[in-house]
Design a protein around this motif. Structure first.
Motif, PDB file in Angstrom:
ATOM      1  N   SER A  61       0.816  -1.207   0.000  1.00  0.00           N
ATOM      2  CA  SER A  61       0.000   0.000   0.000  1.00  0.00           C
ATOM      3  C   SER A  61       0.855   1.266   0.000  1.00  0.00           C
ATOM      4  O   SER A  61       0.528   2.250  -0.668  1.00  0.00           O
ATOM      5  CB  SER A  61      -0.922   0.000   1.230  1.00  0.00           C
ATOM      6  N   ARG A  64       2.735   1.543  -3.592  1.00  0.00           N
ATOM      7  CA  ARG A  64       1.939   1.274  -4.792  1.00  0.00           C
ATOM      8  C   ARG A  64       2.021   2.393  -5.827  1.00  0.00           C
ATOM      9  O   ARG A  64       1.932   2.137  -7.032  1.00  0.00           O
ATOM     10  CB  ARG A  64       0.477   1.024  -4.419  1.00  0.00           C
ATOM     11  N   GLN A  65       2.204   3.628  -5.384  1.00  0.00           N
ATOM     12  CA  GLN A  65       2.236   4.748  -6.330  1.00  0.00           C
ATOM     13  C   GLN A  65       3.528   4.805  -7.129  1.00  0.00           C
ATOM     14  O   GLN A  65       3.582   5.450  -8.170  1.00  0.00           O
ATOM     15  CB  GLN A  65       2.032   6.063  -5.569  1.00  0.00           C
ATOM     16  N   TRP A  66       4.565   4.138  -6.638  1.00  0.00           N
ATOM     17  CA  TRP A  66       5.869   4.196  -7.314  1.00  0.00           C
ATOM     18  C   TRP A  66       6.200   2.919  -8.070  1.00  0.00           C
ATOM     19  O   TRP A  66       7.270   2.838  -8.686  1.00  0.00           O
ATOM     20  CB  TRP A  66       6.974   4.476  -6.278  1.00  0.00           C
ATOM     21  N   ASN A  69       3.004  -0.428 -13.315  1.00  0.00           N
ATOM     22  CA  ASN A  69       1.962  -1.439 -13.427  1.00  0.00           C
ATOM     23  C   ASN A  69       2.472  -2.729 -14.060  1.00  0.00           C
ATOM     24  O   ASN A  69       2.029  -3.831 -13.702  1.00  0.00           O
ATOM     25  CB  ASN A  69       0.788  -0.884 -14.245  1.00  0.00           C
ATOM     26  N   ARG A  72       4.325  -4.921 -11.305  1.00  0.00           N
ATOM     27  CA  ARG A  72       3.788  -4.899  -9.940  1.00  0.00           C
ATOM     28  C   ARG A  72       3.806  -6.291  -9.290  1.00  0.00           C
ATOM     29  O   ARG A  72       4.127  -6.418  -8.113  1.00  0.00           O
ATOM     30  CB  ARG A  72       2.383  -4.307  -9.921  1.00  0.00           C
ATOM     31  N   SER A 124      -3.016  -2.912  -2.962  1.00  0.00           N
ATOM     32  CA  SER A 124      -2.477  -2.024  -3.991  1.00  0.00           C
ATOM     33  C   SER A 124      -3.438  -0.906  -4.371  1.00  0.00           C
ATOM     34  O   SER A 124      -3.077  -0.031  -5.158  1.00  0.00           O
ATOM     35  CB  SER A 124      -2.132  -2.833  -5.250  1.00  0.00           C
ATOM     36  N   LYS A 125      -4.644  -0.914  -3.791  1.00  0.00           N
ATOM     37  CA  LYS A 125      -5.646   0.095  -4.129  1.00  0.00           C
ATOM     38  C   LYS A 125      -6.141   0.872  -2.914  1.00  0.00           C
ATOM     39  O   LYS A 125      -7.015   1.726  -3.041  1.00  0.00           O
ATOM     40  CB  LYS A 125      -6.847  -0.565  -4.825  1.00  0.00           C
ATOM     41  N   GLN A 126      -5.604   0.561  -1.725  1.00  0.00           N
ATOM     42  CA  GLN A 126      -6.128   1.151  -0.498  1.00  0.00           C
ATOM     43  C   GLN A 126      -5.014   1.796   0.331  1.00  0.00           C
ATOM     44  O   GLN A 126      -3.837   1.464   0.175  1.00  0.00           O
ATOM     45  CB  GLN A 126      -6.815   0.066   0.346  1.00  0.00           C
ATOM     46  N   PRO A 127      -5.392   2.711   1.252  1.00  0.00           N
ATOM     47  CA  PRO A 127      -4.390   3.314   2.142  1.00  0.00           C
ATOM     48  C   PRO A 127      -3.844   2.287   3.132  1.00  0.00           C
ATOM     49  O   PRO A 127      -4.460   1.236   3.356  1.00  0.00           O
ATOM     50  CB  PRO A 127      -5.184   4.418   2.863  1.00  0.00           C
TER      51      PRO A 127
END
Length: 235
Positions: A61, A64-66, A69, A72, A124-127
């Protein structure tokens, strides 16, 4: 605050019951069936899996921004492998006998589809705080099934419970073994892998039965409410 509470409640129900990795998704069956000859074995592997799930979910989490895709999945596997290495070294250092009992199934946590699946589908989609809680309840749901199956097999197979607790908790647990019944001839079917398949099938059947009873009750209550509303409207 209300939305967060509802989210945590939903994650709890999903991880512990509705979407339990072992009972519903049927993931991680290889270690689940192989090492659950005793309650302590199941507890040890369950705690290890829970630790890896929480750590991997939080790390995925955070980064995930770095993570591009396209790569991953390999990155997620490397993160999981790092946490598995940590737990393997810790068990080797502090619970060596349990480490020997679990054997190859500790490093095989890396390939557990439940961990990779939660990293990809949720973390990968949540805080981080939601990812951590999701990993905790999913790991707890998996661990509870490990302990339940291990306890069943140990009781029916050897007539004991908590045998070998000192391998996990140290010398303080050397006298924690509960003798349910005395036997000179252990029930090998329960101890060997076929017993694990039978026990797992019984647990899944029990869950499905509880779900069907609950669903029937909810439907019956809904019909009753509709009939009462109809009578009230007609009167």
């Amino acid at each position: 605050m209300s939305n967060l509470k509802d989210t945590l409640q939903t994650l709890s129900i999903e991880g512990l019951w509705k979407n339990n990795p072992a009972l519903v998704q049927l993931l991680g069956l290889c270690p689940l069936l192989a090492v659950t000859a005793t309650f302590i074995n199941g507890l040890g592997l369950g705690l290890a899996t829970l630790f890896v799930l929480v750590g991997a979910n939080v790390t995925v989490s955070v980064v995930r921004q770095w993570v591009p895709n396209d790569i991953r999945i390999p990155v997620f596997v490397m993160i999981i492998a790092a946490y598995v290495t940590v737990i393997e070294l810790l068990m080797n250092a502090f619970t060596y006998n349990l480490y020997l009992a679990l054997g190859i199934f500790i490093p095989l946590i890396v390939t557990n589809c439940a961990i990779i699946g939660r990293a990809e589908a949720y973390a990968s989609k949540q805080p981080p705080h939601l990812a951590a809680y999701d990993g905790f309840v999913m790991g707890l749901g998996f661990a509870l099934v490990l302990m339940l199956l291990g306890g069943m097999r140990e009781i029916f197979g050897a007539g004991t419970l908590f045998a070998g607790a000192d391998r996990l908790f140290g010398d303080i647990a050397s006298d924690w073994t509960i003798v349910v019944f005395q036997t000179d001839n252990p029930f090998l079917l329960a101890i060997l892998p076929p017993g694990a398949f039978i026990g797992m099938g019984l647990i899944i059947a029990l869950k499905n039965y509880i779900d069907s009873v609950y669903k029937s009750r909810v439907e019956s209550e809904s019909i009753t409410k509709v009939e009462r509303a109809r009578v009230t409207a007609e009167s």
